[in-house]
Design a protein around this motif. Structure first.
Motif, PDB file in Angstrom:
ATOM      1  N   LYS A   4       0.943  -1.243   0.158  1.00  0.00           N
ATOM      2  CA  LYS A   4       0.095  -0.075  -0.157  1.00  0.00           C
ATOM      3  C   LYS A   4       0.703   1.396  -0.107  1.00  0.00           C
ATOM      4  O   LYS A   4       2.109   1.168   0.206  1.00  0.00           O
ATOM      5  CB  LYS A   4      -0.961  -0.055   1.269  1.00  0.00           C
ATOM      6  N   PRO A   5       0.332   2.351  -0.390  1.00  0.00           N
ATOM      7  CA  PRO A   5       1.020   3.697  -0.264  1.00  0.00           C
ATOM      8  C   PRO A   5       1.244   4.058   1.064  1.00  0.00           C
ATOM      9  O   PRO A   5       0.997   3.421   2.041  1.00  0.00           O
ATOM     10  CB  PRO A   5       0.123   4.718  -1.054  1.00  0.00           C
ATOM     11  N   TYR A   6       1.987   5.351   1.283  1.00  0.00           N
ATOM     12  CA  TYR A   6       2.221   5.994   2.596  1.00  0.00           C
ATOM     13  C   TYR A   6       1.864   7.108   2.660  1.00  0.00           C
ATOM     14  O   TYR A   6       1.654   7.988   1.723  1.00  0.00           O
ATOM     15  CB  TYR A   6       3.777   5.936   2.541  1.00  0.00           C
ATOM     16  N   VAL A   7       1.328   7.693   3.848  1.00  0.00           N
ATOM     17  CA  VAL A   7       0.797   9.122   4.137  1.00  0.00           C
ATOM     18  C   VAL A   7       1.375   9.663   5.187  1.00  0.00           C
ATOM     19  O   VAL A   7       1.643   8.924   6.155  1.00  0.00           O
ATOM     20  CB  VAL A   7      -0.691   9.094   4.236  1.00  0.00           C
ATOM     21  N   ILE A   8       2.066  10.919   5.269  1.00  0.00           N
ATOM     22  CA  ILE A   8       2.715  11.519   6.318  1.00  0.00           C
ATOM     23  C   ILE A   8       1.572  12.647   6.348  1.00  0.00           C
ATOM     24  O   ILE A   8       1.592  13.578   5.644  1.00  0.00           O
ATOM     25  CB  ILE A   8       4.128  12.152   5.940  1.00  0.00           C
ATOM     26  N   LEU A   9       1.039  12.632   7.491  1.00  0.00           N
ATOM     27  CA  LEU A   9      -0.120  13.710   7.779  1.00  0.00           C
ATOM     28  C   LEU A   9       0.474  14.595   8.765  1.00  0.00           C
ATOM     29  O   LEU A   9       0.958  14.282   9.856  1.00  0.00           O
ATOM     30  CB  LEU A   9      -1.262  12.925   8.524  1.00  0.00           C
ATOM     31  N   ILE A  10       0.748  15.755   8.311  1.00  0.00           N
ATOM     32  CA  ILE A  10       1.278  16.982   9.094  1.00  0.00           C
ATOM     33  C   ILE A  10       0.434  18.287   9.444  1.00  0.00           C
ATOM     34  O   ILE A  10      -0.378  18.496   8.503  1.00  0.00           O
ATOM     35  CB  ILE A  10       2.492  17.654   7.980  1.00  0.00           C
ATOM     36  N   SER A  11       0.550  18.392  10.540  1.00  0.00           N
ATOM     37  CA  SER A  11      -0.222  19.585  11.133  1.00  0.00           C
ATOM     38  C   SER A  11       0.820  20.489  11.567  1.00  0.00           C
ATOM     39  O   SER A  11       1.473  20.208  12.377  1.00  0.00           O
ATOM     40  CB  SER A  11      -1.361  19.128  12.251  1.00  0.00           C
ATOM     41  N   ALA A  12       0.579  21.872  11.178  1.00  0.00           N
ATOM     42  CA  ALA A  12       0.992  23.123  11.803  1.00  0.00           C
ATOM     43  C   ALA A  12      -0.112  23.848  12.508  1.00  0.00           C
ATOM     44  O   ALA A  12      -0.888  24.589  11.801  1.00  0.00           O
ATOM     45  CB  ALA A  12       1.643  23.952  10.549  1.00  0.00           C
ATOM     46  N   ASP A  13       0.044  23.844  13.689  1.00  0.00           N
ATOM     47  CA  ASP A  13      -1.155  24.431  14.485  1.00  0.00           C
ATOM     48  C   ASP A  13      -1.150  25.760  14.395  1.00  0.00           C
ATOM     49  O   ASP A  13      -0.355  26.464  14.206  1.00  0.00           O
ATOM     50  CB  ASP A  13      -0.583  24.142  16.038  1.00  0.00           C
ATOM     51  N   GLY A  14      -2.390  26.497  14.160  1.00  0.00           N
ATOM     52  CA  GLY A  14      -2.704  27.732  13.924  1.00  0.00           C
ATOM     53  C   GLY A  14      -2.107  28.518  12.557  1.00  0.00           C
ATOM     54  O   GLY A  14      -2.016  29.520  12.476  1.00  0.00           O
ATOM     55  N   PHE A  15      -1.751  27.430  11.831  1.00  0.00           N
ATOM     56  CA  PHE A  15      -1.385  27.877  10.239  1.00  0.00           C
ATOM     57  C   PHE A  15      -2.435  28.341   9.534  1.00  0.00           C
ATOM     58  O   PHE A  15      -3.222  27.548   8.835  1.00  0.00           O
ATOM     59  CB  PHE A  15      -0.537  26.763   9.487  1.00  0.00           C
ATOM     60  N   ARG A  16      -3.067  29.565   9.679  1.00  0.00           N
ATOM     61  CA  ARG A  16      -4.157  30.165   8.962  1.00  0.00           C
ATOM     62  C   ARG A  16      -4.354  29.885   7.168  1.00  0.00           C
ATOM     63  O   ARG A  16      -2.943  29.913   6.889  1.00  0.00           O
ATOM     64  CB  ARG A  16      -4.335  31.504   9.298  1.00  0.00           C
ATOM     65  N   SER A  17      -5.301  29.808   6.772  1.00  0.00           N
ATOM     66  CA  SER A  17      -5.268  29.448   5.515  1.00  0.00           C
ATOM     67  C   SER A  17      -4.681  30.529   4.330  1.00  0.00           C
ATOM     68  O   SER A  17      -4.084  30.186   3.627  1.00  0.00           O
ATOM     69  CB  SER A  17      -6.683  29.385   5.045  1.00  0.00           C
ATOM     70  N   ASP A  18      -4.432  31.506   4.974  1.00  0.00           N
ATOM     71  CA  ASP A  18      -3.601  32.488   4.083  1.00  0.00           C
ATOM     72  C   ASP A  18      -2.238  32.648   4.246  1.00  0.00           C
ATOM     73  O   ASP A  18      -1.445  33.498   3.637  1.00  0.00           O
ATOM     74  CB  ASP A  18      -4.373  34.077   4.275  1.00  0.00           C
ATOM     75  N   PHE A  19      -1.729  32.270   5.223  1.00  0.00           N
ATOM     76  CA  PHE A  19      -0.423  32.040   5.815  1.00  0.00           C
ATOM     77  C   PHE A  19       0.575  31.890   4.983  1.00  0.00           C
ATOM     78  O   PHE A  19       1.852  32.584   4.809  1.00  0.00           O
ATOM     79  CB  PHE A  19      -0.110  31.425   7.213  1.00  0.00           C
ATOM     80  N   SER A  20       0.450  30.736   4.128  1.00  0.00           N
ATOM     81  CA  SER A  20       1.468  30.289   3.280  1.00  0.00           C
ATOM     82  C   SER A  20       1.985  31.647   2.144  1.00  0.00           C
ATOM     83  O   SER A  20       3.021  31.647   1.806  1.00  0.00           O
ATOM     84  CB  SER A  20       1.099  29.289   2.663  1.00  0.00           C
ATOM     85  N   HIS A  21       0.894  32.438   1.790  1.00  0.00           N
ATOM     86  CA  HIS A  21       1.147  33.276   0.734  1.00  0.00           C
ATOM     87  C   HIS A  21       1.657  34.510   1.792  1.00  0.00           C
ATOM     88  O   HIS A  21       2.428  35.301   0.999  1.00  0.00           O
ATOM     89  CB  HIS A  21      -0.089  33.542  -0.214  1.00  0.00           C
ATOM     90  N   LYS A  22       0.707  34.781   2.472  1.00  0.00           N
ATOM     91  CA  LYS A  22       1.011  36.218   3.443  1.00  0.00           C
ATOM     92  C   LYS A  22       2.495  36.365   3.843  1.00  0.00           C
ATOM     93  O   LYS A  22       3.011  37.398   3.822  1.00  0.00           O
ATOM     94  CB  LYS A  22      -0.028  36.064   4.633  1.00  0.00           C
ATOM     95  N   TYR A  23       2.944  34.965   4.058  1.00  0.00           N
ATOM     96  CA  TYR A  23       4.343  35.017   4.890  1.00  0.00           C
ATOM     97  C   TYR A  23       5.352  34.265   3.847  1.00  0.00           C
ATOM     98  O   TYR A  23       6.238  33.591   4.644  1.00  0.00           O
ATOM     99  CB  TYR A  23       4.264  34.354   6.148  1.00  0.00           C
ATOM    100  N   GLU A  24       5.000  34.089   2.854  1.00  0.00           N
ATOM    101  CA  GLU A  24       5.897  33.688   1.760  1.00  0.00           C
ATOM    102  C   GLU A  24       6.700  32.304   2.086  1.00  0.00           C
ATOM    103  O   GLU A  24       7.783  31.921   2.180  1.00  0.00           O
ATOM    104  CB  GLU A  24       7.244  34.602   1.550  1.00  0.00           C
ATOM    105  N   ALA A  25       5.787  31.207   2.388  1.00  0.00           N
ATOM    106  CA  ALA A  25       6.158  29.772   2.563  1.00  0.00           C
ATOM    107  C   ALA A  25       6.421  29.307   1.201  1.00  0.00           C
ATOM    108  O   ALA A  25       5.466  28.568   0.412  1.00  0.00           O
ATOM    109  CB  ALA A  25       5.238  28.978   3.168  1.00  0.00           C
TER     110      ALA A  25
END
Length: 414
Positions: A36-57
């Motif tokens: 079977k495939p593999y899944v790495i399920l990653i959570s970043a607590d409090g990572f608001r939906s706009d943060f990846s673009h707002k803060y240049e991830a």
């Protein structure tokens, strides 16, 4: 002498944390699960939906082209850490899985659950539903957890095969190395589901507020670690799928003009656990509920709900309360004010509010061989992550036992 004493204190604090890997002996993957495939399920607590673009991830932005990204993921009510991590893990709304708040009263036992109580956190009796790692283990697919709410608890007599009790003493390079070590094990001992958790964005957004430049630093830290993690496991040549989520967003609040515990809630008649975005009011004397409700309604700083009055999209009514853990009355502050039941100044950034608020929106991205490329999804509820991950892993479950629906994210799968 004082410096020596402080060093001793902090070293003892670090020593007191359980940093050992817990391994359940005698487990192995069934032969049919090894392919079977593999899944790495990653959570970043409090990572608001706009943060990846707002803060240049930059790394997460690059993965939008080779995977899927949702415009946002809607958190469950209340938009708090423990309820939402467990909703993602079980596909159930908080009132359906029993973890209804970070702090609450279990009316049947009279015990007050607190996320700060490590002993309670490790007790399986608080957690309903079947989290993904239990689903996997019961089908002879091994799972591992480098932190996730409830992953250190004995749920249905089952722990992940490999897990760590939550602590912040293990450095990030060691954590990445451990994930690689797990995925380097022989096929019969290799976990196919791995959970991985980051607290940094939540910490900084709470303390400084979500608009502070220091939040950019924590967002970029998470971004770089995910890039490093992918690079570390890539040489293994395994079909690894990454699912990146957060539990909720973050909103700046008025942390000066806060609301103390309302006067009608005297301790002889009511029990009120700690809260800032929501107060549960549990009646010791049920004859006091109606008159107190009328008194509380006069206070315009917050909204007072009976359990049949809460918004339908919260799924937080008496008919939802499967474990008898919601308060007889619920008090919700009118933003930007929040409750403060202590004498200390509260933090500048908060969450826990209505999931329809844009500031409460969480993040979702996924990429890997089982996932389509370059697809943008509309917003969806976080309970739908469970059937999505189960489908990738080839795990069976009763669709009627969860609130999530596979069809919501089916379009993201190859």
């Amino acid at each position: 002498m004082r410096i020596l004493a402080l060093l001793l204190f902090f070293s003892l604090q670090a020593y007191a944390q359980d940093t050992t890997q817990h391994i359940i002996a005698g487990r192995s993957n069934a032969l049919k699960q090894q392919e079977k495939p593999y899944v790495i399920l990653i959570s970043a607590d409090g990572f608001r939906s706009d943060f990846s673009h707002k803060y240049e991830a930059k790394f997460l932005q690059s993965k939008e082209k080779s995977g899927v990204k949702a415009s946002y993921m809607q958190a469950s009510y209340p938009t708090l850490t423990f309820p939402n991590h467990y909703s993602i893990a079980t596909g159930l709304y908080p009132a359906h899985h029993g973890l209804v708040d970070n702090t609450y009263l279990d009316v049947n036992s009279g015990q007050e659950y607190r996320m700060s109580n490590k002993k309670m956190v490790g007790e399986g009796k608080w957690y309903g539903g079947t989290p993904l790692w239990v689903l996997a283990e019961k089908q002879q697919m091994m799972a591992a957890s480098f932190y996730w709410v409830a992953s250190e608890a004995n749920i249905q007599d089952t722990y992940p095969s490999y897990y760590y009790v939550y602590n912040e003493a293990i450095d990030i390079k060691t954590r990445i190395a451990q994930v690689k070590n797990w995925l380097s094990l022989p096929a019969d001992k290799r976990p196919h589901l791995i959970t991985f958790y980051f607290p940094e964005v939540d910490h900084d957004a709470h303390e400084f507020g979500p608009e502070d430049p220091r939040v950019q630093h924590s967002v970029q830290f998470v971004d770089q670690v995910i890039a490093d993690l992918e690079a570390a496991v890539a040489p293994l040549g395994l079909p690894i799928n990454f699912v990146f989520v957060s539990d909720h967003g973050m909103k700046e609040v008025d942390n000066v003009n806060t609301i103390s515990k309302p006067a009608p809630l005297n301790t002889t008649a009511f029990q009120v656990p700690w809260g800032d975005a929501l107060l549960h009011v549990y009646a010791k004397d049920s004859t006091k509920i109606d008159s107190t409700y009328q008194e509380l309604k006069k206070d315009t700083r917050f909204t007072t709900f009976r359990l049949d009055e809460t918004p339908a999209h919260w799924h937080y009514r008496k008919t939802d309360d499967r474990y008898n853990r919601l308060g007889d009355l619920l008090l919700v502050p009118k933003l930007p004010q929040v409750f403060n039941l202590s004498t200390r100044k509260t933090s500048k950034g908060k969450h826990g509010f209505d999931p329809l608020l844009p500031e409460m929106r969480a993040s979702f991205q996924a990429w890997g061989p089982a996932i389509k490329s370059g697809l943008t999804l509309e917003g969806f509820e976080n309970v739908n992550v469970y059937p999505f991950v189960a489908k990738i892993l080839g795990l069976s479950y009763d669709p009627k036992s969860i609130d999530g629906k596979l069809q919501v994210l089916q379009k993201a799968l190859r």
